[in-house]
Write an enzyme that holds these catalytic residues in place. Structure first.
Site, mmCIF file in Angstrom:
data_model
loop_
_atom_site.group_PDB
_atom_site.id
_atom_site.type_symbol
_atom_site.label_atom_id
_atom_site.label_comp_id
_atom_site.label_asym_id
_atom_site.label_seq_id
_atom_site.Cartn_x
_atom_site.Cartn_y
_atom_site.Cartn_z
ATOM 1 N N GLY A 130 -51.435 -18.783 13.746
ATOM 2 C CA GLY A 130 -52.821 -18.778 14.119
ATOM 3 C C GLY A 130 -52.776 -20.277 14.899
ATOM 4 O O GLY A 130 -53.507 -21.218 14.941
ATOM 5 N N SER A 131 -51.954 -20.224 16.315
ATOM 6 C CA SER A 131 -52.168 -21.224 17.223
ATOM 7 C C SER A 131 -53.208 -20.597 18.072
ATOM 8 O O SER A 131 -53.734 -21.481 18.558
ATOM 9 C CB SER A 131 -50.657 -21.167 18.058
ATOM 10 O OG SER A 131 -50.577 -19.678 19.115
ATOM 11 N N HIS A 165 -54.433 -10.121 23.044
ATOM 12 C CA HIS A 165 -53.253 -9.079 23.706
ATOM 13 C C HIS A 165 -52.569 -10.632 24.695
ATOM 14 O O HIS A 165 -52.860 -10.250 26.135
ATOM 15 C CB HIS A 165 -53.788 -7.668 23.985
ATOM 16 C CG HIS A 165 -52.465 -7.457 24.307
ATOM 17 N ND1 HIS A 165 -52.312 -6.675 22.675
ATOM 18 C CD2 HIS A 165 -52.025 -7.114 24.843
ATOM 19 C CE1 HIS A 165 -51.088 -6.410 23.129
ATOM 20 N NE2 HIS A 165 -50.372 -6.182 24.509
ATOM 21 N N MET A 192 -52.845 -8.273 13.352
ATOM 22 C CA MET A 192 -51.810 -7.935 13.215
ATOM 23 C C MET A 192 -52.311 -6.263 12.797
ATOM 24 O O MET A 192 -51.201 -5.548 12.544
ATOM 25 C CB MET A 192 -50.343 -7.989 12.928
ATOM 26 C CG MET A 192 -49.708 -9.123 14.109
ATOM 27 S SD MET A 192 -50.124 -8.579 15.729
ATOM 28 C CE MET A 192 -48.921 -7.620 16.048
ATOM 29 N N ASN A 219 -60.483 -9.292 20.777
ATOM 30 C CA ASN A 219 -59.194 -9.376 20.814
ATOM 31 C C ASN A 219 -58.381 -10.235 21.686
ATOM 32 O O ASN A 219 -59.082 -10.456 22.498
ATOM 33 C CB ASN A 219 -58.618 -7.500 20.747
ATOM 34 C CG ASN A 219 -57.286 -7.746 20.598
ATOM 35 O OD1 ASN A 219 -56.903 -8.592 19.238
ATOM 36 N ND2 ASN A 219 -56.516 -7.255 20.985
HETATM 37 C C1 GRF Z 1 -50.753 -14.301 19.865
HETATM 38 O O1 GRF Z 1 -49.125 -13.886 21.087
HETATM 39 C C2 GRF Z 1 -51.334 -12.464 20.437
HETATM 40 O O2 GRF Z 1 -51.473 -12.583 21.760
HETATM 41 C C3 GRF Z 1 -50.629 -11.749 20.052
HETATM 42 O O3 GRF Z 1 -50.098 -12.410 18.409
HETATM 43 C C4 GRF Z 1 -50.097 -13.496 18.507
HETATM 44 C C5 GRF Z 1 -50.588 -14.678 17.889
HETATM 45 O O4 GRF Z 1 -50.297 -15.997 18.014
HETATM 46 N N1 GRF Z 1 -51.714 -10.478 19.550
HETATM 47 P P1 GRF Z 1 -50.970 -16.680 17.000
HETATM 48 O O5 GRF Z 1 -51.155 -16.648 15.506
HETATM 49 O O6 GRF Z 1 -52.552 -16.996 17.343
HETATM 50 O O7 GRF Z 1 -50.523 -18.518 16.910
#
Ligand code: GRF
Length: 227
Positions: free
Chosen positions: A38-39, A145, A126, A143
């Site tokens: 969730g960063s 990515h 995901m 989204n």
């Molecule tokens: C991110 O790198 C995003 O691009 C990928 O999953 C990661 C999620 O990171 N799909 P976070 O949960 O937001 O820390």
């Protein structure tokens, strides 16, 4: 204006302005979908609470955007804990409780509608979404990515980039279309692959850029919808 447009341009670039602007009433209401740490969710909340998405750091004035709900599919994930710390409502919609992707998306649509979402942001979500969700939020589903799309779609984009030996990768914030990791690009950031990089160091460098471009992409998507 260039006159030699390629027909494939329309799939790659956003249409600006929209033919039919969507009526919007600020502040934009954002619902964030997250599966992991969730960063990116936290970066978006921070942007909404700072000047970068039009808010005022010390209150008093209306925000241009606000995160009204976090939806997670993994109980106990890091994003859930961040929501509690940040004071953002969090709803668990566990995909394991749903017999199909369509059933999961029906539940997501209901949650987003209940929250009166203007924009829905997949920030480390995901799960593959179906056309149901894409069509329920046309040009309002985003989204993030960790690659320069269209390179390295799908799972483990960072690992794919390392395996390919590229010197430059990055991250992409885009509007969602039914195809996985496809859709008009809103913002991209390029990130160098440095000598000695491993999965962890490269992921961290990419994530710092994700945190910068995701709020910008939200601002662009919102401005575009407002006409
Ligand atoms: C991110 O790198 C995003 O691009 C990928 O999953 C990661 C999620 O990171 N799909 P976070 O949960 O937001 O820390």
């Amino acid at each position: 204006m260039p006159t030699d447009a390629d027909p494939s341009d329309s799939a790659l670039s956003v249409q600006w302005p929209l033919a039919q602007p969507w009526p919007l009433h600020p502040p934009q209401r954002l619902v964030v979908l997250a599966s992991g740490q969730g960063s990116n969710f936290e970066a978006l909340v921070a942007a909404c609470r700072s000047l970068s998405l039009g808010g005022q750091p010390h209150g008093g004035q209306r925000l241009a955007a606000q995160v009204v709900l976090l939806v997670v599919n993994n109980p106990g994930c890091g994003a859930e804990a961040r929501a509690a710390r940040l004071g953002i409502p969090c709803q668990l919609i566990n995909h394991r409780d749903h017999p199909s992707r369509a059933s999961l998306d029906d539940a997501l649509i209901a949650a987003c509608q209940q929250a009166q979402a203007d924009l829905v942001v997949m920030a480390g979500w995901m799960r593959i979404v179906t056309p149901l969700l894409v069509q329920a939020y046309p040009d309002r589903l985003l989204n993030i990515h960790p690659s320069l799309l269209p390179s390295f779609r799908g799972l483990d984009a960072v690992g794919q980039a390392l395996a390919a030996g590229v010197q430059l990768t990055g991250c992409t914030a885009h509007l969602v279309r039914p195809e996985v990791d496809a859709g008009p690009v809103l913002v991209q950031a390029a990130v160098p692959v440095l000598p000695g990089d491993d999965h962890s160091s490269l992921s961290a460098r990419i994530q710092r850029q994700e945190h910068a471009i995701l709020p910008l992409a939200v601002a662009l998507a919102a401005a575009r919808l407002a006409g």
